[in-house]
Design an enzyme around this catalytic site. Structure first.
Site, short mmCIF file in Angstrom:
data_model
loop_
_atom_site.label_atom_id
_atom_site.label_comp_id
_atom_site.label_asym_id
_atom_site.label_seq_id
_atom_site.Cartn_x
_atom_site.Cartn_y
_atom_site.Cartn_z
N VAL A 167 0.84 -1.20 0.00
CA VAL A 167 0.00 0.00 0.00
C VAL A 167 0.87 1.25 0.00
O VAL A 167 0.57 2.23 -0.68
CB VAL A 167 -0.96 -0.01 1.20
CG1 VAL A 167 -1.88 1.22 1.14
CG2 VAL A 167 -1.80 -1.27 1.21
N ASP A 168 1.95 1.23 0.76
CA ASP A 168 2.88 2.36 0.75
C ASP A 168 3.45 2.59 -0.64
O ASP A 168 3.56 3.73 -1.12
CB ASP A 168 4.03 2.10 1.72
CG ASP A 168 3.70 2.51 3.15
OD1 ASP A 168 2.99 3.51 3.32
OD2 ASP A 168 4.15 1.84 4.08
#
Length: 388
Positions: A167-168
């Site tokens: 997600v980062d």
């Protein structure tokens, strides 16, 4: 050599950990001058390990090349003034503090823009500036709250995170696209703007067919191991030695698969003649394919099936993947140009530009490595402004 496409840009990088640094590293690979502002303790990832090399965290090294580091304590008036001077002369500012943090130091978009209206100001947060503003922004938490863990893992009872802070990385990529779009608009209008990306929205967007299936049809997907909710066979299968992935997306490919396995009758079986039927009868299909694959190892089937145009491959570890990429004519590893053979070994940027290629100028900086030079430059800017 032609200058990189972003070689005229100055980026003030107030971000840390992964999403922001991944974004700014990408901009740096494209030629931007990235000044990484670090607190006295340094970016959190400097301590994240093992693995370490020469006492440097490989986590940190992997997302901070092509940057210069300056240590600034924003609670110190002189350091805060240096930070403001940097922000007021930057083309782009990237930060991923909790909402409101930069405003407390007078480094928020509204304040800085008064002196620098051309600034593209990018904020990356976990859940945006609204009701979730105070929630911690850890990737694992967002994977849980955003539904990714519910569709990852062997079954519905075993929610599983991805093997990397995906997600980062996604948020960093979305932020990069947003920044480049804002810079393009600035070329037309002469005015910068604010770019906001949050991890939760980045994840929901990147869930693609899974999230669109819910939004459009109210279908709630769940984990089915390595299988696909809409395609079969699209999964991992045991062989005589090792696991094999089959990614068969068409009836023609399925027919070729069955012929290569010596199981042509499967392609005519009423349960498997179309993809929809194969999805409905995936367990029976798995059992039939498992029997056909059992006599030979995964590497044998990889070679045979690939030769017949059937998407198939053994499950590699990362140490297998890099040599394979090289065999395929790719260049998965690069070395920085600063002559540091240990700390300057890099995973290559996947962007290939024919006229203005990405560059690997410097390894990730040591903490505060460039503080003196950058401070002198900022002092000169202040002096010029005071005498203007």
């Amino acid at each position: 050599m032609t200058n990189p496409p972003l070689s005229r840009l100055l980026v003030a990088d107030f971000s840390r950990v992964l999403a922001g640094p991944f974004c700014t590293m990408t901009l740096g690979d494209l030629g931007a001058d990235i000044i990484k502002v670090e607190r006295p303790e340094g970016d959190d990832t400097r301590a994240w390990g093992p693995p370490f090399i020469d006492e440097e965290s490989t986590y940190h090294l992997g997302v901070n090349r092509n940057k210069r580091s300056i240590v600034l304590d924003l609670h110190d008036p002189d350091d805060l003034q240096a930070a403001r001077t940097l922000a007021e002369h930057a083309d782009v500012l990237v930060e991923n503090f909790r909402p409101g943090t930069m405003a407390r130091f007078g480094l928020d978009d509204t304040t800085v823009r008064q002196a620098n209206p051309e600034l593209v100001y990018c904020n990356i947060s976990a859940f945006g500036p609204g009701a979730g503003r105070e929630l911690a922004g850890y990737d694992l938490l967002v994977q849980a709250l955003g539904g990714l863990m519910s569709i990852t893992g062997p079954d519905q009872k075993s929610p599983t995170k991805t093997g990397v802070a995906l997600v980062d990385v996604l948020a960093g990529l979305f932020a990069t696209v947003g920044i480049l779009s804002a810079l393009h608009e600035r070329d037309r209008s002469g005015v910068g703007q604010r770019v906001e990306v949050n991890l939760m929205s980045a994840l929901l967007s990147a869930l693609a067919n899974q999230s669109s299936g819910y939004v459009l049809a109210e279908t709630i997907p769940h984990a089915i191991g390595n299988g696909h909710p809409s395609i079969a066979p699209y999964d991992t299968y045991a062989t005589g030695d090792g696991a094999l992935v089959l990614a068969v997306g068409t009836d023609r490919q399925f027919s070729r698969l069955c012929a290569t396995l010596g199981a042509s009758p499967l392609a005519r079986d009423d349960r498997f003649v179309t993809n929809e039927l194969r999805v409905q009868n995936r367990q029976g299909l798995r059992e039939s394919l498992g029997s056909a694959l059992a006599p030979r190892p995964a590497h044998h089937w990889t070679k045979e099936l690939t030769a017949q145009g059937v998407p198939a491959g053994a499950v590699n570890n990362i140490a297998d993947a890099f040599p394979l990429a090289t065999e395929l004519g790719l260049a998965p590893v690069a070395d920085t140009a600063d002559g540091d053979p240990r700390l300057g070994r890099e995973v290559a940027n996947p962007i290939s530009l024919s006229g203005t290629p990405v560059t690997y100028r410097t390894r990730a900086p040591h903490l505060g490595e460039h503080s003196a030079d950058i401070r002198n430059w900022l002092d000169e800017l202040e002096t010029r402004r005071d005498t203007a």
